[in-house]
Design a protein around this motif. Sequence first.
Motif, PDB file in Angstrom:
ATOM      1  N   PHE A  30     -13.341  19.678 -26.316  1.00 22.10           N
ATOM      2  CA  PHE A  30     -14.230  19.359 -27.428  1.00 22.10           C
ATOM      3  C   PHE A  30     -14.404  17.847 -27.405  1.00 22.10           C
ATOM      4  N   ILE A  31     -15.641  17.375 -27.349  1.00 23.65           N
ATOM      5  CA  ILE A  31     -15.917  15.936 -27.305  1.00 23.65           C
ATOM      6  C   ILE A  31     -16.250  15.445 -28.713  1.00 23.65           C
ATOM      7  N   SER A  32     -15.409  14.556 -29.231  1.00 25.96           N
ATOM      8  CA  SER A  32     -15.626  13.919 -30.524  1.00 25.96           C
ATOM      9  C   SER A  32     -16.100  12.498 -30.263  1.00 25.96           C
ATOM     10  N   TYR A  33     -17.253  12.146 -30.840  1.00 31.23           N
ATOM     11  CA  TYR A  33     -17.868  10.850 -30.535  1.00 31.23           C
ATOM     12  C   TYR A  33     -18.743  10.418 -31.709  1.00 31.23           C
ATOM     13  N   SER A  34     -19.187   9.190 -31.668  1.00 33.28           N
ATOM     14  CA  SER A  34     -20.156   8.710 -32.649  1.00 33.28           C
ATOM     15  C   SER A  34     -21.553   8.813 -32.052  1.00 33.28           C
ATOM     16  N   ARG A  35     -22.445   9.401 -32.789  1.00 34.42           N
ATOM     17  CA  ARG A  35     -23.835   9.533 -32.341  1.00 34.42           C
ATOM     18  C   ARG A  35     -24.450   8.158 -32.043  1.00 34.42           C
ATOM     19  N   LYS A  36     -23.978   7.114 -32.736  1.00 32.09           N
ATOM     20  CA  LYS A  36     -24.489   5.758 -32.509  1.00 32.09           C
ATOM     21  C   LYS A  36     -24.198   5.257 -31.091  1.00 32.09           C
ATOM     22  N   ASP A  37     -23.214   5.856 -30.430  1.00 29.35           N
ATOM     23  CA  ASP A  37     -22.895   5.480 -29.050  1.00 29.35           C
ATOM     24  C   ASP A  37     -23.690   6.295 -28.044  1.00 29.35           C
ATOM     25  N   PHE A  78     -23.134  23.057 -40.100  1.00 36.85           N
ATOM     26  CA  PHE A  78     -22.460  22.490 -38.944  1.00 36.85           C
ATOM     27  C   PHE A  78     -20.964  22.270 -39.111  1.00 36.85           C
ATOM     28  N   ALA A  79     -20.453  22.036 -40.315  1.00 38.53           N
ATOM     29  CA  ALA A  79     -19.014  21.788 -40.465  1.00 38.53           C
ATOM     30  C   ALA A  79     -18.178  22.975 -39.982  1.00 38.53           C
ATOM     31  N   PRO A  80     -18.493  24.215 -40.376  1.00 41.11           N
ATOM     32  CA  PRO A  80     -17.709  25.342 -39.864  1.00 41.11           C
ATOM     33  C   PRO A  80     -17.874  25.547 -38.348  1.00 41.11           C
ATOM     34  N   ILE A  81     -19.057  25.235 -37.825  1.00 43.54           N
ATOM     35  CA  ILE A  81     -19.280  25.372 -36.383  1.00 43.54           C
ATOM     36  C   ILE A  81     -18.418  24.366 -35.629  1.00 43.54           C
ATOM     37  N   ILE A  82     -18.400  23.135 -36.117  1.00 42.90           N
ATOM     38  CA  ILE A  82     -17.576  22.103 -35.478  1.00 42.90           C
ATOM     39  C   ILE A  82     -16.100  22.483 -35.571  1.00 42.90           C
ATOM     40  N   ALA A  83     -15.650  22.892 -36.740  1.00 43.12           N
ATOM     41  CA  ALA A  83     -14.239  23.264 -36.915  1.00 43.12           C
ATOM     42  C   ALA A  83     -13.848  24.409 -35.976  1.00 43.12           C
ATOM     43  N   ARG A  84     -14.716  25.422 -35.862  1.00 42.96           N
ATOM     44  CA  ARG A  84     -14.414  26.556 -34.980  1.00 42.96           C
ATOM     45  C   ARG A  84     -14.322  26.100 -33.537  1.00 42.96           C
ATOM     46  N   ASN A  85     -15.233  25.213 -33.116  1.00 42.51           N
ATOM     47  CA  ASN A  85     -15.216  24.765 -31.731  1.00 42.51           C
ATOM     48  C   ASN A  85     -14.061  23.824 -31.424  1.00 42.51           C
ATOM     49  N   ILE A  86     -13.599  23.064 -32.403  1.00 46.68           N
ATOM     50  CA  ILE A  86     -12.382  22.269 -32.213  1.00 46.68           C
ATOM     51  C   ILE A  86     -11.206  23.211 -31.998  1.00 46.68           C
ATOM     52  N   LYS A  87     -11.104  24.219 -32.848  1.00 46.13           N
ATOM     53  CA  LYS A  87     -10.013  25.195 -32.761  1.00 46.13           C
ATOM     54  C   LYS A  87     -10.036  25.947 -31.437  1.00 46.13           C
ATOM     55  N   ASP A  88     -11.237  26.300 -30.964  1.00 40.84           N
ATOM     56  CA  ASP A  88     -11.363  27.115 -29.764  1.00 40.84           C
ATOM     57  C   ASP A  88     -11.217  26.333 -28.460  1.00 40.84           C
ATOM     58  N   ASN A 101     -14.601   4.880 -34.403  1.00 44.41           N
ATOM     59  CA  ASN A 101     -13.442   4.543 -35.225  1.00 44.41           C
ATOM     60  C   ASN A 101     -13.831   4.324 -36.686  1.00 44.41           C
ATOM     61  N   ALA A 102     -15.078   3.953 -36.934  1.00 42.31           N
ATOM     62  CA  ALA A 102     -15.565   3.728 -38.299  1.00 42.31           C
ATOM     63  C   ALA A 102     -16.244   4.958 -38.894  1.00 42.31           C
ATOM     64  N   SER A 103     -16.389   6.015 -38.119  1.00 45.35           N
ATOM     65  CA  SER A 103     -17.147   7.189 -38.551  1.00 45.35           C
ATOM     66  C   SER A 103     -16.333   8.138 -39.426  1.00 45.35           C
ATOM     67  N   GLU A 104     -16.898   8.506 -40.562  1.00 40.83           N
ATOM     68  CA  GLU A 104     -16.284   9.506 -41.435  1.00 40.83           C
ATOM     69  C   GLU A 104     -16.241  10.857 -40.735  1.00 40.83           C
ATOM     70  N   TRP A 105     -17.272  11.176 -39.965  1.00 40.17           N
ATOM     71  CA  TRP A 105     -17.348  12.483 -39.294  1.00 40.17           C
ATOM     72  C   TRP A 105     -16.277  12.633 -38.227  1.00 40.17           C
ATOM     73  N   THR A 106     -16.071  11.598 -37.407  1.00 38.51           N
ATOM     74  CA  THR A 106     -15.039  11.725 -36.381  1.00 38.51           C
ATOM     75  C   THR A 106     -13.654  11.763 -37.022  1.00 38.51           C
ATOM     76  N   ALA A 111      -8.913  15.151 -38.147  1.00 39.37           N
ATOM     77  CA  ALA A 111      -8.081  15.869 -39.127  1.00 39.37           C
ATOM     78  C   ALA A 111      -8.039  17.367 -38.816  1.00 39.37           C
ATOM     79  N   VAL A 112      -9.195  17.942 -38.460  1.00 40.84           N
ATOM     80  CA  VAL A 112      -9.237  19.364 -38.104  1.00 40.84           C
ATOM     81  C   VAL A 112      -8.400  19.589 -36.842  1.00 40.84           C
ATOM     82  N   ALA A 113      -8.537  18.728 -35.852  1.00 43.28           N
ATOM     83  CA  ALA A 113      -7.772  18.883 -34.610  1.00 43.28           C
ATOM     84  C   ALA A 113      -6.271  18.780 -34.871  1.00 43.28           C
TER      85      ALA A 113
END
Length: 115
Positions: A30-37, A78-88, A101-106, A111-113
């Motif tokens: 699962f790739i966690s990143y900032s869209r700004k990058d 999207f939140a449940p989709i992201i959580a499921r894909n982190i888990k899977d 590092n500044a992103s609330e979403w990442t 936290a889910v991971a």
Amino acid sequence: MIRCKNCGCENQLGSEFCFNCSSQLITDVFISYSRKDYVDSEGRIIKNNIISRIKSSLSAAGISYWFDEDGINHGDEFAPIIARNIKDASIFLFISTVNSNASEWTSREIAVANA
């Protein structure tokens, strides 16, 4: 695309089950990143960005990954989709940058991971 580890066929990222054999699809990373990058302020992919390079390297090595641009359709919750894909996923890969590092979403993804 994600290759089914059971039958070898290719499926759309974001799918939960293989369309051919109905096995549950589990991505390697699962790739966690900032869209700004990844994209500029106009939504265009930034040339030679780190996220694209990582995706290309994973693909070249035959490693499946889940990346939200490929797996979430407009209108999806999207939140449940992201959580499921982190888990899977077998591995959670956080791309640490000033933006991520500044992103609330990442932070939420981390936290889910951790949970």
